[in-house]
Design an enzyme around this catalytic site. Sequence first.
Site, mmCIF file in Angstrom:
data_model
loop_
_atom_site.group_PDB
_atom_site.id
_atom_site.type_symbol
_atom_site.label_atom_id
_atom_site.label_comp_id
_atom_site.label_asym_id
_atom_site.label_seq_id
_atom_site.Cartn_x
_atom_site.Cartn_y
_atom_site.Cartn_z
ATOM 1 N N HIS A 88 4.622 0.064 0.789
ATOM 2 C CA HIS A 88 5.240 -0.432 1.845
ATOM 3 C C HIS A 88 4.051 -1.376 2.250
ATOM 4 O O HIS A 88 3.050 -1.654 1.756
ATOM 5 C CB HIS A 88 5.427 0.354 3.053
ATOM 6 C CG HIS A 88 4.088 0.883 3.853
ATOM 7 N ND1 HIS A 88 3.533 2.068 3.217
ATOM 8 C CD2 HIS A 88 3.296 0.703 4.771
ATOM 9 C CE1 HIS A 88 2.608 2.224 3.769
ATOM 10 N NE2 HIS A 88 2.395 1.638 4.919
ATOM 11 N N HIS A 115 0.287 5.556 0.569
ATOM 12 C CA HIS A 115 -0.660 6.701 1.171
ATOM 13 C C HIS A 115 -0.680 7.955 0.478
ATOM 14 O O HIS A 115 0.556 8.357 0.050
ATOM 15 C CB HIS A 115 -0.464 7.095 2.940
ATOM 16 C CG HIS A 115 -0.813 5.820 3.612
ATOM 17 N ND1 HIS A 115 -1.723 4.799 3.435
ATOM 18 C CD2 HIS A 115 0.367 5.224 4.374
ATOM 19 C CE1 HIS A 115 -1.739 3.876 4.268
ATOM 20 N NE2 HIS A 115 -0.259 4.012 4.874
ATOM 21 N N GLN A 164 0.751 -1.291 0.007
ATOM 22 C CA GLN A 164 -0.111 -0.007 0.071
ATOM 23 C C GLN A 164 0.724 1.165 -0.066
ATOM 24 O O GLN A 164 1.937 1.292 0.284
ATOM 25 C CB GLN A 164 -0.761 0.033 1.031
ATOM 26 C CG GLN A 164 -0.125 0.122 2.664
ATOM 27 C CD GLN A 164 -1.166 -0.288 3.862
ATOM 28 O OE1 GLN A 164 -1.616 0.687 4.286
ATOM 29 N NE2 GLN A 164 -1.556 -1.527 3.881
ATOM 30 N N GLU A 187 3.180 8.143 8.624
ATOM 31 C CA GLU A 187 3.017 7.165 9.834
ATOM 32 C C GLU A 187 4.410 6.723 10.242
ATOM 33 O O GLU A 187 5.395 7.028 9.729
ATOM 34 C CB GLU A 187 2.219 5.915 9.327
ATOM 35 C CG GLU A 187 2.842 5.047 8.435
ATOM 36 C CD GLU A 187 1.717 4.115 7.969
ATOM 37 O OE1 GLU A 187 2.335 2.944 7.887
ATOM 38 O OE2 GLU A 187 0.816 4.236 7.831
ATOM 39 N N ARG A 206 -4.029 0.484 -2.383
ATOM 40 C CA ARG A 206 -3.372 -0.748 -2.395
ATOM 41 C C ARG A 206 -2.899 -1.139 -3.866
ATOM 42 O O ARG A 206 -3.381 -0.768 -4.721
ATOM 43 C CB ARG A 206 -4.333 -2.038 -1.933
ATOM 44 C CG ARG A 206 -5.093 -1.723 -0.450
ATOM 45 C CD ARG A 206 -6.204 -2.566 -0.140
ATOM 46 N NE ARG A 206 -6.455 -2.394 1.192
ATOM 47 C CZ ARG A 206 -7.291 -1.617 1.521
ATOM 48 N NH1 ARG A 206 -8.150 -0.792 0.589
ATOM 49 N NH2 ARG A 206 -7.661 -1.292 2.921
#
Length: 419
Positions: free
Chosen positions: A271, A99, A97, A134, A290
């Site tokens: 990642h 982001h 995936q 993140e 994804r």
Amino acid sequence: MYELENALRDYAWGSRTAIAELLGRPASGGPEAELWIGAHPGAPSMARRADGSETPLDALIASDPEHFLGSESVAEFGPRLPFLTKILAANEPLSLQVHPSLEQARAGFARENAEGIAPDAAHRNYRDDNHKPEMIFALTPFESLCGFRAPAATRKILAHIEACFDLVASKVPPLLTELMNDLDSADERVGLRSALERLINGGEEVAGATATVAAALSSGASLAPYETELSTVVSLHAQYPGDPGVLISLLLNRISLAPGEAVYLPEGKIHAYLSGLGVEVMASSDNVLRGGLTPKFVDVPELLRTVDFTSVEVPRLHPEISGLGQELYRPPFREFQLQRIELAPGAAPVPLAQSGAVVIMVVEGVVYLDSPKGDLQLARGGSAFLAASEAPVNVHAVASAAEKAVAFAVTTGAPGAGS
């Protein structure tokens, strides 16, 4: 201070025991993938008032944003908690995936709303209008794929795979040679994009080549010195036979974190977490595009618009020890920073790092939170939300405790942390 009751997400890849064992409670009997600690509207924590009543944390914050978040946080991030904390327990690989950036998330969310796509539709890309940088702090050995490896290093791994075919007297799939040529580009971004597009759009050719590669690697040929990378290909193929993500894994850094180590992931970095238990912190978002290792929806054109096609060194995040003795993990994002707190019995209190609101989770022992406005005791498995107006707060070991206490606290990133 408000004690929290947190939402448990039962995604199929989750461990059935790890979160329960960490927090000292009985297991639910099903997969327990993520414990969400925060105010994301998709699964907000419930905040317990002094009278015992409960309210969703997002609703509590909305009732007086400046009181709960602080004026600086509201001015920069709006009237919402800017971060989301999770306990993540991966028993199987998560999807490959990436982001989106903040601009892409805002545009994509508005576009899908205008198109009338239901918020919970399986083919929806954008669940909210926020980006999702993140970090992950490993509580157990933690395995991951994390950002593109330098193309020259990947070419060496592909050459080793070709040598494995020579040893088993089998024909090398043309796809490997094509990938080698892609990665030989003078512009690494062009080469990585070509390789990813070839794999993700390759259909039956990629599925067949993946099966052939996995068979060659399982034939007894030596995988050294790439045992970790190549055994990952074999295990991923066993779980997702023919999936393009199996060979895409070869383009990525394959990392192993020991307990206490951490990495961070900016937007656009492809990642996949493979296994392990950790504390994950992110900007408050549930936006995921994804690219494989999943039966869920994959939007290839949108994915390719999102991926950052530059190689990276493993983005490890090392602790900083403040002048107050605080152990801080500060990624280059303004939305959050993580504080790890460890207190031996009888130890001096540690000041809580506060830059706006705070959430805290205790994973071992008992801690006592003390502020001029009140106090709260939290035992293993307990968590709390602290309003920005509650500062300053000190974290104490309980005097009668026979064991050390360990807790994790998250607050907004300090000024100068990045953007």
